[in-house]
Design a protein around this motif. Structure first.
Motif: not given
Length: 276
Positions: A3-12, A28-30, A66-76
């Motif tokens: 529940d803590l993540y939007s791009t991962l599902r985690v269990g142990v 994509a690796l965002s 691959h790395v998200d091609m839009h990643v450069v738009e999130q420079m900050e």
């Protein structure tokens, strides 16, 4: 925990953490996925009960596109993450360095394709087992007019030698799992029908070892220092990514279907069609 993540599902369970990468449509690796991977790996780093981490994908066709091609738009946000990266690593190299320096054994279960940053993720993990019939790996960056910037140049040379690393990096081809295993890119190709059970057996066997064995084994086989190589990689990438023709090529790729399910099925063909 998921529940803590939007791009991962985690269990142990019983000493084995399962992290399922789930960032539709093509994993994509965002920026968000990179940030969440750091968060979950930092949390697991301090969990002595967890001995193994297994990474898989919610998308059977694609592990990480691959790395998200839009990643450069999130420079900050990228700059904020870069400030937290290990010394001598950029924000993309930091993903692999997290894996390489994780106290747990990291295993990739590769059923589908991993390109670019996804293939770098695979090369940074301790072990990878891939579906012989369906898995594939490729460093697509040369076809995009750049060199890798997430550690591939160093990981591949270390794993398989300069000649095979150059073949992979300069052809931009997609390599099947049996070839990747023969080259040393992954541990082994396993029949698709047996992949889940094989990885489960390996992961739980390692997790069940006597206390101290995993930590001891990782201490005597530490990751090599790749800082100088990372600096060369970052310098070459920076010189190429800033060129107008590179920016245009990436924009054209997105317009033609890169980062869509259909476009990613033959991304190599798509990229080559733009430079003919």
């Amino acid at each position: 925990m998921s529940d803590l993540y939007s791009t991962l599902r985690v269990g142990v369970d019983n000493g084995v953490a399962q992290i399922v990468l789930d960032n539709p449509p093509v994993n994509a690796l965002s920026v968000t996925m990179m940030r969440e991977l750091r968060t979950v790996l930092d949390a697991l780093r301090h969990d002595p009960a967890t001995k193994v981490i297994v990474f898989s994908s919610a998308n059977p066709e694609i592990f990480i596109a691959h790395v998200d091609m839009h990643v450069v738009e999130q420079m900050e946000e990228l700059q904020a993450m870069a400030a937290q990266a290990p010394a001598g690593a950029n924000v993309f190299q930091a993903v692999g360095e997290l894996l390489r320096h994780q106290p747990q054994v990291t295993i990739v279960k590769l059923a589908g394709k991993a390109r670019g940053g996804g293939a770098e993720f695979v090369a940074a993990a301790d072990m990878t087992f891939a579906a012989a019939e369906t898995a594939g790996l490729g460093q697509i960056e040369a076809l995009m007019g750049i060199v890798p910037s997430g550690g591939a140049t160093q990981y591949l040379r270390q794993r398989m030698g300069r000649n095979r690393a150059l073949e992979i990096l300069l052809t931009g081809d997609l390599f099947d799992a049996p070839t990747a295993a023969a080259y040393g890119w992954i541990n082994r190709a396993v029949p698709s029908a047996e992949l889940d059970s094989y990885v489960e057996r390996v992961a739980h066997s390692i997790a069940a070892l006597p206390e101290g064995v995993v930590a001891g084994m990782k201490s005597v086989l530490p990751p090599e220092d790749l800082t100088e190589g990372f600096a060369r990689e970052e310098s070459a990438w920076g010189a190429l990514i800033s060129r107008p023709e590179t920016q245009q090529l990436m924009a054209d790729a997105v317009a033609k279907g890169a980062q869509t399910v259909d476009g990613e099925r033959d991304l190599e063909g798509l990229m080559r069609s733009l430079t003919r």
